[in-house]
Design an enzyme around this catalytic site. Structure first.
Site, PDB file in Angstrom:
ATOM      1  N   SER A  54       4.390   2.846  -4.083  1.00  0.00           N
ATOM      2  CA  SER A  54       3.375   1.506  -4.779  1.00  0.00           C
ATOM      3  C   SER A  54       2.137   1.274  -4.230  1.00  0.00           C
ATOM      4  CB  SER A  54       4.548   0.094  -4.708  1.00  0.00           C
ATOM      5  OG  SER A  54       4.493   0.011  -3.808  1.00  0.00           O
ATOM      6  N   LYS A 124       2.738  -5.134  -0.147  1.00  0.00           N
ATOM      7  CA  LYS A 124       2.450  -5.145  -1.110  1.00  0.00           C
ATOM      8  C   LYS A 124       0.177  -5.800  -1.059  1.00  0.00           C
ATOM      9  CE  LYS A 124       5.086  -4.075  -4.418  1.00  0.00           C
ATOM     10  NZ  LYS A 124       5.565  -2.237  -4.560  1.00  0.00           N
TER      11      LYS A 124
END
Length: 240
Positions: A54, A124
């Site tokens: 990701s 993230k």
């Protein structure tokens, strides 16, 4: 030698403290080393493993990063552009299996020398902080407080915004929260895809473990993780 004068060699030896055997010192040294490692893990730095694609290509699956856990103790909060590790804020990872580990791996994880397999944490990039308005329309660009971001770190071939369900949005981040997105925009289950769950995709600042500052392993990828310049552009702090 005069009567009553001490034996010089014997006196010298009596002043030298008898050294303990190494086998007696070794457990103490190991204990001190483990204590220091545990303190470092708790208060300073901790290693984390990248579990998915990701954040590609900024971070690759299997990379090890070092996370700064010290500055939050002094009141520092996540800032736009930082890559952060945070606890699962609301079953984002409910369908992710926990990998099997052995006793040695568990012990090394406990003292922070290896990432923990049981901790369900995510990594993230912070896109918005409390008070920010973050929006995606069409394929992008991603905007923060009306300012378009220049994002060279986005995975090659991806668009800054996704046109699928959840990829189109305009949100205002509440105080004490952050909005996060992966650099591999079309392969990241981030804030965008949890808007219909409790928390509406926002991550509480209290759930943030710390900022990832260095890619430490493999050695061929050794690098720091600076805040991209686009997050410092003029006017980005002005809330609409």
């Amino acid at each position: 030698m005069a009567v009553g004068a001490p034996d010089t060699q014997q006196a010298r030896h009596s002043k030298v403290k008898k050294q303990r055997p190494f086998w007696k010192e070794f457990p103490l040294l190991v204990g001190i080393a483990l204590l220091l490692a545990l303190l470092i893990k708790t208060f300073l730095l901790q290693a984390f493993s990248i579990p998915s694609d990701s954040m590609q290509n900024t971070l690759l699956k299997g990379d090890r990063v070092l996370v700064d856990k010290l500055t939050p103790w002094f009141g520092s909060e996540p800032q736009r552009g930082e890559v952060v590790v945070f606890h699962d804020p609301g079953e984002w990872l409910k369908n992710e299996p926990i990998p099997r580990t052995n006793v040695v791996q568990d012990a090394l994880s406990f003292i922070g020398l290896m990432p923990s397999a049981e901790e369900k944490d995510l990594i993230k990039r912070v896109v918005g902080v409390g008070g920010d308005t973050v929006e995606c329309e069409g394929t992008g660009p991603l905007k923060v407080n009306g300012k378009a971001l220049d994002e060279p770190y986005v995975f090659p071939g991806n668009t800054a915004c996704s046109t699928d369900d959840g990829g189109q949005f305009k949100v205002t981040v509440p105080a004490g929260h952050i909005w996060v997105m992966g650099d591999h925009r079309q392969a990241s289950g981030d804030s965008r895809y949890h808007q219909h769950e409790p928390g509406a995709g926002m991550v509480p600042v209290d759930d943030v473990v710390g900022r990832a500052v260095v890619v430490a392993w493999p050695l061929g990828r050794l690098d720091n993780l600076p805040v991209p310049a686009t997050f410092g552009q003029t006017g980005i702090d002005a809330r609409p």
